[in-house]
Design a protein around this motif. Sequence first.
Motif, mmCIF file in Angstrom:
data_model
loop_
_atom_site.group_PDB
_atom_site.id
_atom_site.type_symbol
_atom_site.label_atom_id
_atom_site.label_comp_id
_atom_site.label_asym_id
_atom_site.label_seq_id
_atom_site.Cartn_x
_atom_site.Cartn_y
_atom_site.Cartn_z
ATOM 1 N N MET A 111 0.835 -1.199 0.000
ATOM 2 C CA MET A 111 0.000 0.000 0.000
ATOM 3 C C MET A 111 0.869 1.248 0.000
ATOM 4 S SD MET A 111 -2.564 1.512 2.798
ATOM 5 C CE MET A 111 -1.272 2.236 3.760
ATOM 6 N N ILE A 112 1.937 1.219 0.807
ATOM 7 C CA ILE A 112 2.787 2.407 0.858
ATOM 8 C C ILE A 112 3.450 2.637 -0.487
ATOM 9 C CG2 ILE A 112 4.947 3.226 1.867
ATOM 10 C CD1 ILE A 112 3.816 2.200 4.521
ATOM 11 N N LYS A 113 3.835 1.537 -1.148
ATOM 12 C CA LYS A 113 4.417 1.704 -2.490
ATOM 13 C C LYS A 113 3.368 2.258 -3.442
ATOM 14 C CE LYS A 113 8.479 -0.822 -2.288
ATOM 15 N NZ LYS A 113 8.952 -2.177 -2.145
ATOM 16 N N GLY A 114 2.160 1.697 -3.370
ATOM 17 C CA GLY A 114 1.100 2.176 -4.260
ATOM 18 C C GLY A 114 0.791 3.635 -4.011
ATOM 19 N N VAL A 115 0.710 4.009 -2.720
ATOM 20 C CA VAL A 115 0.421 5.405 -2.381
ATOM 21 C C VAL A 115 1.514 6.307 -2.916
ATOM 22 C CG1 VAL A 115 0.403 6.994 -0.449
ATOM 23 C CG2 VAL A 115 -1.035 5.008 -0.390
ATOM 24 N N SER A 116 2.775 5.881 -2.733
ATOM 25 C CA SER A 116 3.834 6.774 -3.197
ATOM 26 C C SER A 116 3.830 6.888 -4.706
ATOM 27 C CB SER A 116 5.192 6.355 -2.667
ATOM 28 O OG SER A 116 5.170 5.063 -2.205
ATOM 29 N N ILE A 117 3.458 5.797 -5.395
ATOM 30 C CA ILE A 117 3.434 5.895 -6.857
ATOM 31 C C ILE A 117 2.277 6.776 -7.315
ATOM 32 C CG2 ILE A 117 2.998 4.584 -8.947
ATOM 33 C CD1 ILE A 117 4.620 2.342 -7.542
ATOM 34 N N ALA A 118 1.118 6.590 -6.666
ATOM 35 C CA ALA A 118 -0.026 7.422 -7.033
ATOM 36 C C ALA A 118 0.285 8.884 -6.769
ATOM 37 C CB ALA A 118 -1.250 6.989 -6.229
ATOM 38 N N LEU A 119 0.961 9.126 -5.646
ATOM 39 C CA LEU A 119 1.336 10.486 -5.266
ATOM 40 C C LEU A 119 2.301 11.079 -6.271
ATOM 41 C CD1 LEU A 119 0.911 12.196 -2.730
ATOM 42 C CD2 LEU A 119 3.021 11.265 -1.860
ATOM 43 N N CYS A 120 3.260 10.237 -6.656
ATOM 44 C CA CYS A 120 4.309 10.699 -7.551
ATOM 45 C C CYS A 120 3.744 10.946 -8.937
ATOM 46 C CB CYS A 120 5.369 9.615 -7.580
ATOM 47 S SG CYS A 120 6.809 10.033 -8.446
ATOM 48 N N GLY A 121 2.785 10.113 -9.357
ATOM 49 C CA GLY A 121 2.225 10.287 -10.683
ATOM 50 C C GLY A 121 1.197 11.390 -10.728
ATOM 51 N N GLY A 122 0.736 11.825 -9.580
ATOM 52 C CA GLY A 122 -0.327 12.820 -9.556
ATOM 53 C C GLY A 122 -1.613 12.099 -9.236
ATOM 54 N N LEU A 123 -2.172 12.363 -8.055
ATOM 55 C CA LEU A 123 -3.380 11.646 -7.649
ATOM 56 C C LEU A 123 -4.496 11.943 -8.647
ATOM 57 C CD1 LEU A 123 -3.348 12.150 -3.815
ATOM 58 C CD2 LEU A 123 -3.302 10.008 -5.025
ATOM 59 N N GLY A 124 -5.113 10.907 -9.134
ATOM 60 C CA GLY A 124 -6.223 11.121 -10.044
ATOM 61 C C GLY A 124 -5.860 10.930 -11.497
ATOM 62 N N SER A 125 -4.589 10.757 -11.783
ATOM 63 C CA SER A 125 -4.217 10.612 -13.176
ATOM 64 C C SER A 125 -3.731 9.198 -13.433
ATOM 65 C CB SER A 125 -3.114 11.611 -13.518
ATOM 66 O OG SER A 125 -2.423 11.162 -14.638
ATOM 67 N N VAL A 126 -4.404 8.503 -14.343
ATOM 68 C CA VAL A 126 -4.022 7.129 -14.650
ATOM 69 C C VAL A 126 -2.692 7.119 -15.411
ATOM 70 C CG1 VAL A 126 -4.674 5.086 -15.924
ATOM 71 C CG2 VAL A 126 -6.371 6.295 -14.602
ATOM 72 N N ARG A 127 -2.576 8.071 -16.356
ATOM 73 C CA ARG A 127 -1.356 8.134 -17.165
ATOM 74 C C ARG A 127 -0.140 8.396 -16.267
ATOM 75 N NH1 ARG A 127 -0.467 12.718 -21.050
ATOM 76 N NH2 ARG A 127 -1.924 13.529 -19.538
ATOM 77 N N GLY A 128 -0.312 9.376 -15.342
ATOM 78 C CA GLY A 128 0.776 9.708 -14.430
ATOM 79 C C GLY A 128 1.157 8.520 -13.578
ATOM 80 N N ALA A 129 0.132 7.762 -13.135
ATOM 81 C CA ALA A 129 0.417 6.590 -12.302
ATOM 82 C C ALA A 129 1.236 5.583 -13.092
ATOM 83 C CB ALA A 129 -0.879 5.966 -11.805
ATOM 84 N N VAL A 130 0.908 5.412 -14.386
ATOM 85 C CA VAL A 130 1.655 4.451 -15.199
ATOM 86 C C VAL A 130 3.105 4.910 -15.350
ATOM 87 C CG1 VAL A 130 1.867 3.462 -17.484
ATOM 88 C CG2 VAL A 130 -0.367 3.629 -16.409
ATOM 89 N N ILE A 131 3.284 6.210 -15.653
ATOM 90 C CA ILE A 131 4.649 6.732 -15.815
ATOM 91 C C ILE A 131 5.436 6.545 -14.519
ATOM 92 C CG2 ILE A 131 6.015 8.810 -16.241
ATOM 93 C CD1 ILE A 131 3.695 9.827 -17.936
ATOM 94 N N ALA A 132 4.796 6.923 -13.396
ATOM 95 C CA ALA A 132 5.489 6.827 -12.109
ATOM 96 C C ALA A 132 5.795 5.378 -11.780
ATOM 97 C CB ALA A 132 4.628 7.444 -11.016
#
Lengths: 293, 565
Positions: free
Chosen positions: A223-244
């Motif tokens: 979960m912490i990894k997922g949260v940090s990736i979502a955070l890093c990609g920009g919360l709410g952005s699927v594309r950003g999450a993929v890049i991150a």
Amino acid sequence: MDLGFIITNAVVLACIYGTLAIGLSITWSSVGLINLAYGFIFALSGYGAWLGAQHISTNGVVVVACGVLTGALGGLLVCALAFIPIHDKPNFTVRGLIATLAISLIGGQALLAIFGPRAKNLPEIFGSWKISLAGVVLTADKVGNVVVSIAVVTAVLMWMRSSRRGLEIRAMMMNPHAAAIVGIGVRRTGFYVMAITGGLAGLAAVLLSQTYYISPFGGLAPMIKGVSIALCGGLGSVRGAVIAAVLLGLNEALTARLMGGQYVLITQFLLIILILLMRPRGIAGILDRAREA
Amino acid sequence: MVDVEQRLRPGTATADVPDTPASTWRNPLHPWGAEGAEEEIPSNPHRDPREVWVRTRESKAPLLPVGRLRYYHKWPGHGGRLWQRMRYWPTRRRVLHIRGEYNPKTLRREKTIVDKRPIWWVLGLVALLLAPAVMPADFQNTLMTAGATFGIYAAINLCWMLIIGTAGIYSLASYAVVGAAAFGTAWLSIHMGLPWWTLPLVGSAIGLVFGLIIAIPAIRLDGFYYALLTIGLNELCRVYTLQSKQFGSSTGGLYGADTYIPQSWSQESQSLLAYYACFALMVAALILYRFVDGRRLGRILKMAPEKREAFAEATGVNFRRARIWVFIISSIGLGFIGGFYTAHYRGVSFSIFSFDTVLLGLAMLVIGGIGRAEGAVVGTAIVIFLDKVLIATGPIRLILIGLIMLGVVLFLKGGLFGIKAQFGAWRDKKKSERRSRRAEKGGEMLPEEATETKDKDLIYWRRYDKMQRDYLKSLISPEIIEEHRKSPLGQHSEPLERLLLYFRRAPLADKYAITVVKPFQAYRIVALSGQRGVAPRIVEDKVYPTQDEAYHGVFLRRVQDLLET
């Protein structure tokens, strides 16, 4: 050989973390809830899959289905406890965050009380074959992980793009108030969203079960990894999450290879802090258009 | 004579006297031989116009013996002593906020203690001081240990409350700072042989460095982005210490540091010393809280609550700097506590970094209520009691804590100490709902409409007009209409005259008038436009043969309009 190993590891990690991060990201942007009970859903669906493997069948499809369904149930539970009662109350974001944390506290201890502290092991759902591709040995686990996670995430994204329910969820993501005005039920959509994201967490739990064994608090690190990736990609952005996910997966594989396993989290957080210092709303997030609770 | 008696006793009026004097009208012009004037015309009995006024103004709210009354004990007189206020250094505050006032009935001077919180604080702290004397002997050991833990955790939570409540930075890395300072000092004490009294100071330095590092992202990130990042930082610390050999990955922690508790003392004396040392630490944290939250930095940050930062910035308040300052000061405090932690427990274990510790700490803050010192202390007391004293119940106690936390979050806005304000707000809401349900519609403005109107005169005019129309409606009767039909112009009975005066005073827009289609033969009713140059509009097709009939037609229309409103 070395490069190939790093790249395959990076891709596998990116796929699984991406699955987690996209779930968190969709939850935040559509219902405005930071779901920190994600780790609990993760552990719960792991146990669901384990029960399925114990009592129904050790067939890979059945195990995955059990995990996903339990995850969806867990998502519905979190929605009913932490979203439905307070989503229209003042200070929802903080209270929702704390409520999910409370659920994760209760859930973790309940799992501990029911299943005991010993970690459980799932059967190898993809079999144990190997293929060699251009000198790189790919195990069944890795190939299966990549294929299943990409397929499911793509299916979810296609469903969100083309179906009526997906349209509703996307409308909620764009502007929850306007969506409510045109007749999209906030609570109903909340249930859809939480069920889907819970299902994604369940999928990730089953896929990751070879790395993180199923234990009451085993969902925390993913979960912490997922949260940090979502955070890093920009919360709410699927594309950003993929890049991150790709960036951090690459970082993890590289660090583990070059410096050693214990430095993974350090380099990861340095990277995240660097990215967030440059772009405070993540890679794909835009400061003005971020959701304001 | 009979006439007068009947007038005095209207109840004795019999059926064979058809029109009582009250309901006939004598035309004063009749003796003078005015044209068309009849001597007596049947009319309405007199009605007092004040009835409507009194009926409208009287309160229909049921008066229940509860309300927004705040009962304060009134202390007797003060003479000149109220002015000799004791203020304590270094603030200019008084110990108690006492208000002097006159009793409105007896006109005696009296005193009211407006803010009783200092009294409760003193009572509570004295109770904690005296607690070891009254503890039951069976649980002495458990309770003393729990009390010491309570002191340390209350101190940590007070510093954390400064970060979350005062500075508004949702940092979940407070235990990471404490743990880092504790691990650092434990390592230094074991390997460099630092004495115990240096540990808190060294811990403060470590806390400062850690706070500075953690504060860097806080400059750019806000709200939950920072919360999520700090969860990660906490996990990072946990994994790092768990994996590194020099921090004792094999022993589950770092033990063997110097301690302030003399080992030669008896067990009881040791635990008593530990209890009072932790109590002193909590008091120190309370003083720190009061000095940061109640003075300049806290005042600046209270100017800039969430979603009103832009206003604060526009008025020249540099709230970002104040936030970072509070963060760094609290981090130094947390580091100090970390050093004390090492000196207290002779070391530190990894559990300080675990997610459950953060969760329990957050539960303490949330249960008490975020943003107040008493919330941090009482929340800590509740959670520590459940966690340490009921330790025999196993995971159930943590589930119980989680359930309390969930319940508090779902039902309470500001934790336990916010119940009073929340209840007041709820009661006010219910009261205003009932008030709006009682409000008489029609004529009167709704409350929100009244606040929007620029012309406040209109509110009162409408209220008056409604009362007047209510009264006039009660006057309309077939007798009056018949009277008007007989002579539309000229002297009329009192009720008819009141009606006609009201009709004549109506504004010009949409006022009825008659127009001559053919002189002395055909008249028609029109409605004036109220605007110069815009012709009146024709209201109906009916053509009246005489002027009087047309006047009566207008009257009937106006009566109908009045009855319809």
